[in-house]
Design a protein around this motif. Structure first.
Motif, PDB file in Angstrom:
ATOM      1  N   LEU A 106       0.850  -1.186   0.000  1.00 34.64           N
ATOM      2  CA  LEU A 106       0.000   0.000   0.000  1.00 34.64           C
ATOM      3  C   LEU A 106       0.886   1.236   0.000  1.00 34.64           C
ATOM      4  CD1 LEU A 106      -2.648  -0.909   2.742  1.00 34.64           C
ATOM      5  CD2 LEU A 106      -2.952  -1.036   0.273  1.00 34.64           C
ATOM      6  N   ASN A 107       0.545   2.231  -0.825  1.00 32.69           N
ATOM      7  CA  ASN A 107       1.322   3.473  -0.819  1.00 32.69           C
ATOM      8  C   ASN A 107       0.607   4.598  -0.086  1.00 32.69           C
ATOM      9  OD1 ASN A 107      -0.693   4.204  -2.560  1.00 32.69           O
ATOM     10  ND2 ASN A 107       0.615   4.542  -4.340  1.00 32.69           N
ATOM     11  N   CYS A 108      -0.522   4.266   0.519  1.00 35.59           N
ATOM     12  CA  CYS A 108      -1.292   5.266   1.275  1.00 35.59           C
ATOM     13  C   CYS A 108      -1.628   4.702   2.649  1.00 35.59           C
ATOM     14  CB  CYS A 108      -2.576   5.616   0.524  1.00 35.59           C
ATOM     15  SG  CYS A 108      -3.663   6.730   1.440  1.00 35.59           S
ATOM     16  N   PRO A 109      -1.122   5.301   3.711  1.00 37.37           N
ATOM     17  CA  PRO A 109      -1.375   4.771   5.060  1.00 37.37           C
ATOM     18  C   PRO A 109      -2.854   4.745   5.444  1.00 37.37           C
ATOM     19  CG  PRO A 109      -0.347   6.946   5.175  1.00 37.37           C
ATOM     20  CD  PRO A 109      -0.254   6.506   3.750  1.00 37.37           C
ATOM     21  N   GLU A 110      -3.644   5.639   4.848  1.00 37.10           N
ATOM     22  CA  GLU A 110      -5.062   5.671   5.176  1.00 37.10           C
ATOM     23  C   GLU A 110      -5.790   4.416   4.683  1.00 37.10           C
ATOM     24  OE1 GLU A 110      -6.549   7.688   7.106  1.00 37.10           O
ATOM     25  OE2 GLU A 110      -4.904   9.109   7.369  1.00 37.10           O
TER      26      GLU A 110
END
Length: 219
Positions: free
Chosen positions: A31-35
């Motif tokens: 994943l490149n987005c922590p959200e």
């Protein structure tokens, strides 16, 4: 199969991680987005890699949130090596750091080492063979398919699985699952095991075997 989750805002790092660890036989999600992590079932993962410096949410905050949901090892990926940062991260529940830039060999070795010595007390989920037990939910799954156990059936399976290889009499199983004040008797265990086997066989797994003259054990 061992499942690993990697979270980093750098696509090149994620590609390196996925390629390196997939070749070791791990199932790797990146994943490149922590959200996006909040949408994941964290109990399904056996190890998590977190970048410290991410623009939307830093790894320290994410680690603190994740640790409330899973027991698995958490390793930070960071260019930071200041002692204060190391202490802070470990204090929030991380298990180790891998300092950027890192080599493929180091990544593989550190991941393998943590998976080998993963022995913390399980509070959330644990895999026994191909069956994964979600301890708080009191649910079991085989290859991501939930096994439709009743509460009593789940209790029997969890007890046998957590003591894999040991043989238990029907009396011993009954006392553990239902207590000394149970309203039935140990003969009910045989019927429960029959139902468990039917449900497991429909899913393609046969985890409980009979030890004739003694009782049952988890293979």
């Amino acid at each position: 199969m061992i499942r690993i989750l990697a979270v980093d805002d750098e696509e090149e790092i994620l590609t390196l991680i996925k390629n390196a660890l997939s070749r070791e036989g791990y199932d790797v999600t990146v994943l490149n987005c922590p959200e996006e992590v909040k949408k994941m079932r964290l109990l399904d993962y056996h190890l998590i890699l977190l970048d410290v410096m991410m623009p939307q949410k830093d790894g320290f905050t994410l680690c603190q949130e994740i640790r409330e949901e899973t027991d698995c090892p958490i390793l930070f990926l960071t260019a930071k090596n200041a002692e204060a940062d190391l202490i802070r991260g470990l204090g929030l529940g991380a298990d180790d750091y891998i300092t950027k830039p890192f080599g493929i060999g180091e990544l593989r070795a550190r991941v393998a080492a943590h998976l080998r010595r993963e022995s913390r007390e399980k509070k959330h989920a644990v895999s026994v063979g191909d069956v994964r037990f979600y301890l708080k939910e009191k649910r079991a799954a085989y290859k991501d398919v939930t096994l439709p156990f009743t509460k009593s059936e789940y209790g029997i399976c969890e007890y046998l699985a957590m003591n894999r290889g040991q043989t238990f009499t029907k009396d011993r199983i009954y006392e553990h699952v239902f207590g000394y004040d149970g309203e039935s008797d140990s003969s009910a265990i045989a019927e429960h095991v029959k139902n468990i086997r039917a449900k497991c066989e429909r899913a393609g797994v046969r985890p409980i075997e009979t030890v004739w003259g003694i009782g049952y054990r988890w293979k």
